[in-house]
Design a protein around this motif. Structure first.
Motif, PDB file in Angstrom:
ATOM      1  N   LYS A 141      10.223 -16.002 -26.593  1.00 51.38           N
ATOM      2  CA  LYS A 141       9.767 -15.020 -25.805  1.00 51.38           C
ATOM      3  C   LYS A 141       9.570 -16.198 -24.756  1.00 51.38           C
ATOM      4  O   LYS A 141       8.761 -16.799 -24.765  1.00 51.38           O
ATOM      5  CB  LYS A 141       9.428 -14.793 -26.138  1.00 51.38           C
ATOM      6  CG  LYS A 141      10.195 -13.496 -27.620  1.00 51.38           C
ATOM      7  CD  LYS A 141       9.541 -12.335 -28.315  1.00 51.38           C
ATOM      8  CE  LYS A 141       9.707 -11.506 -29.281  1.00 51.38           C
ATOM      9  NZ  LYS A 141       8.892 -10.552 -29.503  1.00 51.38           N
ATOM     10  N   PHE A 156      14.866 -14.751 -23.766  1.00 50.51           N
ATOM     11  CA  PHE A 156      14.534 -15.511 -24.547  1.00 50.51           C
ATOM     12  C   PHE A 156      14.872 -16.437 -24.679  1.00 50.51           C
ATOM     13  O   PHE A 156      16.690 -17.238 -24.015  1.00 50.51           O
ATOM     14  CB  PHE A 156      15.489 -15.022 -26.299  1.00 50.51           C
ATOM     15  CG  PHE A 156      15.321 -13.698 -27.222  1.00 50.51           C
ATOM     16  CD1 PHE A 156      14.625 -14.303 -27.653  1.00 50.51           C
ATOM     17  CD2 PHE A 156      15.796 -12.453 -26.951  1.00 50.51           C
ATOM     18  CE1 PHE A 156      13.691 -13.111 -27.699  1.00 50.51           C
ATOM     19  CE2 PHE A 156      15.441 -11.503 -27.597  1.00 50.51           C
ATOM     20  CZ  PHE A 156      13.806 -11.759 -27.942  1.00 50.51           C
ATOM     21  N   HIS A 157      14.420 -17.576 -24.858  1.00 53.05           N
ATOM     22  CA  HIS A 157      15.042 -18.979 -23.851  1.00 53.05           C
ATOM     23  C   HIS A 157      14.335 -19.910 -25.318  1.00 53.05           C
ATOM     24  O   HIS A 157      12.821 -21.070 -24.639  1.00 53.05           O
ATOM     25  CB  HIS A 157      14.078 -19.675 -22.507  1.00 53.05           C
ATOM     26  CG  HIS A 157      15.365 -20.658 -22.059  1.00 53.05           C
ATOM     27  ND1 HIS A 157      16.658 -21.099 -21.893  1.00 53.05           N
ATOM     28  CD2 HIS A 157      14.570 -21.683 -21.237  1.00 53.05           C
ATOM     29  CE1 HIS A 157      16.729 -22.487 -21.635  1.00 53.05           C
ATOM     30  NE2 HIS A 157      15.276 -22.638 -20.717  1.00 53.05           N
ATOM     31  N   VAL A 229      11.608 -17.624 -36.289  1.00 49.41           N
ATOM     32  CA  VAL A 229      12.325 -16.885 -35.114  1.00 49.41           C
ATOM     33  C   VAL A 229      13.615 -17.879 -35.389  1.00 49.41           C
ATOM     34  O   VAL A 229      14.461 -17.644 -34.919  1.00 49.41           O
ATOM     35  CB  VAL A 229      11.672 -17.405 -34.154  1.00 49.41           C
ATOM     36  CG1 VAL A 229      10.029 -17.037 -34.084  1.00 49.41           C
ATOM     37  CG2 VAL A 229      11.012 -18.996 -34.494  1.00 49.41           C
ATOM     38  N   LEU A 233      16.117 -14.772 -34.028  1.00 44.53           N
ATOM     39  CA  LEU A 233      15.547 -15.218 -32.531  1.00 44.53           C
ATOM     40  C   LEU A 233      15.013 -14.088 -31.690  1.00 44.53           C
ATOM     41  O   LEU A 233      14.044 -13.655 -30.971  1.00 44.53           O
ATOM     42  CB  LEU A 233      16.673 -16.021 -31.594  1.00 44.53           C
ATOM     43  CG  LEU A 233      16.552 -16.525 -30.493  1.00 44.53           C
ATOM     44  CD1 LEU A 233      14.959 -17.463 -30.252  1.00 44.53           C
ATOM     45  CD2 LEU A 233      16.959 -17.362 -29.627  1.00 44.53           C
ATOM     46  N   ARG A 234      16.404 -13.297 -31.812  1.00 41.19           N
ATOM     47  CA  ARG A 234      16.310 -12.202 -30.790  1.00 41.19           C
ATOM     48  C   ARG A 234      16.122 -10.759 -31.516  1.00 41.19           C
ATOM     49  O   ARG A 234      15.599  -9.807 -30.652  1.00 41.19           O
ATOM     50  CB  ARG A 234      18.139 -11.909 -30.556  1.00 41.19           C
ATOM     51  CG  ARG A 234      18.292 -13.072 -28.786  1.00 41.19           C
ATOM     52  CD  ARG A 234      19.702 -13.405 -28.632  1.00 41.19           C
ATOM     53  NE  ARG A 234      19.934 -14.236 -28.329  1.00 41.19           N
ATOM     54  CZ  ARG A 234      19.664 -14.843 -27.342  1.00 41.19           C
ATOM     55  NH1 ARG A 234      19.637 -13.992 -25.900  1.00 41.19           N
ATOM     56  NH2 ARG A 234      20.671 -15.786 -26.636  1.00 41.19           N
ATOM     57  N   GLU A 235      15.047 -10.545 -32.025  1.00 41.51           N
ATOM     58  CA  GLU A 235      14.467  -9.766 -32.533  1.00 41.51           C
ATOM     59  C   GLU A 235      15.516  -8.299 -33.434  1.00 41.51           C
ATOM     60  O   GLU A 235      14.913  -7.414 -32.918  1.00 41.51           O
ATOM     61  CB  GLU A 235      13.553  -9.506 -31.916  1.00 41.51           C
ATOM     62  CG  GLU A 235      12.508  -8.311 -32.215  1.00 41.51           C
ATOM     63  CD  GLU A 235      10.982  -8.249 -31.765  1.00 41.51           C
ATOM     64  OE1 GLU A 235      10.214  -9.220 -31.369  1.00 41.51           O
ATOM     65  OE2 GLU A 235      10.471  -7.734 -31.735  1.00 41.51           O
ATOM     66  N   ARG A 239      12.367 -10.541 -37.571  1.00 39.96           N
ATOM     67  CA  ARG A 239      11.508 -11.443 -35.973  1.00 39.96           C
ATOM     68  C   ARG A 239      10.104  -9.955 -36.294  1.00 39.96           C
ATOM     69  O   ARG A 239       9.357 -10.099 -35.626  1.00 39.96           O
ATOM     70  CB  ARG A 239      11.791 -11.494 -34.701  1.00 39.96           C
ATOM     71  CG  ARG A 239      10.878 -12.153 -33.935  1.00 39.96           C
ATOM     72  CD  ARG A 239      11.271 -12.408 -32.730  1.00 39.96           C
ATOM     73  NE  ARG A 239      10.359 -13.835 -32.068  1.00 39.96           N
ATOM     74  CZ  ARG A 239      10.353 -14.199 -31.082  1.00 39.96           C
ATOM     75  NH1 ARG A 239      11.698 -15.118 -30.839  1.00 39.96           N
ATOM     76  NH2 ARG A 239       9.437 -15.127 -30.338  1.00 39.96           N
TER      77      ARG A 239
END
Ligand code: GLY
Length: 358
Positions: A141, A156-157, A229, A233-235, A239
């Motif tokens: 994040k 998100f990276h 995560v 990853l992207r909720e 998450r």
């Protein structure tokens, strides 16, 4: 031989979190193929940033040191734009990289600068605070604050790797070390009760955990976060459990004009979320009470101003995680069994506040 623990974070772009002491010599490997690496740091960490630029330069990579304002002041679009100007002037290409040396604010900024430059270049957080190690540095994040609020602009990276260099904690003020432990306790309740056992096995007069215990706590908390995560990853769902205790915590931080440490607000927020879960019939009383006893044993706050409730409730209603006018909380159905409580009544919300009202 290095005594380094490697914790893998899965997902589309997997990477490793390294936990140990004196880790900068791992950077050349993580930066392999880069001709240039920008090192973003806040002035109090100049010495650590210089050590890192030396290692990078000895590996034949051109370092570009960029100092940024410390803490939340650095997490702005103006500071990011200044960094991009410097990357442009240095001729940064797609294969070059960004290293963020600092606490969560500096690493969030560094990740955002990297996420946007040429639509995404490699970046590596070198976390210098306990809170940063167990939270901001892991999970990809990134972002900045804007007039509309904190962390509303970002991407998100995922990083290329994360360094949790425990030697950087040697000079971390004790109050910050302890505040960071609130996120570790959160990980204990949502996924890894061994964290709670470890904290409870110590007597209160032992003070903050020593290095060996701190290391185990960091590793366990990073593993919890890595598992979550890596799967989301992207909720999209799972998450959200990392937000345990954070709905009230964010409101306290806002009401306090961000003068409270995040970990202190999370500590109160955890007690609140546990009580809410208990009053909603989800969590047994003993586990709810265990929250305040573990947090208090570490010297973390478990109470907040009684008269602040109307402001806190109004602030929670505009929390970015709320859905429409309904509040949404992560609660526990038991230890390591997080779930969602959707739209609790105002009476229930108020009753749970009694537990933390000072
Ligand atoms: N700090 C919560 C998350 O990374 O999702």
């Amino acid at each position: 031989m290095d005594d380094v623990t490697t914790i893998a974070v899965g997902g589309e772009r997997p990477y490793d979190v390294l936990v140990g002491r004196d880790l900068p010599h791992h950077l050349p490997r993580l930066l392999d193929g880069a001709a240039r690496a920008a090192v973003l740091y806040a002035p109090p960490l100049r010495a650590q940033a210089e050590a890192i630029t030396r290692v990078i330069s000895e590996a034949g990579i051109a370092p570009l040191a960029i100092d940024v304002p410390d803490a939340e002041a650095g997490k702005s679009i103006d500071v990011a734009a200044r960094c991009w100007d410097q990357l442009g002037a240095a001729g940064f290409t797609r294969t070059d990289a960004v290293v963020g040396v600092g606490g969560g604010a500096v690493t969030d900024l560094a990740g955002f600068v990297a996420a946007c430059w040429l639509r995404g270049v490699r970046w590596i957080p070198v976390s210098t605070s306990l809170l940063g190690m167990v939270d901001a540095a892991v999970g990809g994040k990134t972002g900045v604050n804007t007039a509309a609020g904190k962390n509303l602009v970002g991407a998100f990276h995922p990083p290329a790797g994360v360094l949790c260099d425990l030697s950087l904690l040697d000079t971390l003020p004790r109050v910050d070390l302890v505040a960071g432990l609130a996120e570790v306790v959160k990980c204990g309740f949502i996924a890894d009760p061994a964290i709670l056992d470890l904290i409870e096995s110590r007597t209160p007069d032992e003070g903050p955990p020593d290095e060996a215990v701190t290391r185990e706590l960091v590793e366990r908390a990073v593993r919890v976060k890595a598992d979550v995560v890596g799967a989301d990853l992207r909720e999209g769902g799972l998450r959200e459990v990392l937000n345990y205790g954070h709905t009230l915590a964010h409101a306290i931080e806002k009401v306090e004009g961000y003068s409270w440490r995040h970990g202190h607000a999370v500590s109160v927020g955890l007690v609140y979320a546990a009580t809410l879960g208990h009053l909603a019939g989800r969590l047994d009383e003993a586990t709810a009470k265990r929250h305040s006893s573990v947090l208090a044993a570490l010297g973390l706050p478990t109470a907040y101003r009684a008269d602040a409730w109307p402001d806190l409730l109004a602030t929670m209603r505009v929390d970015k995680k709320a859905r429409g006018s309904k509040l949404r909380f992560v609660v526990l159905d038991g230890i390591a069994r997080p779930s969602i409580l959707d739209g609790p009544s105002d009476e229930l919300l108020r009753a749970a506040y009694e537990e933390v009202a000072a």
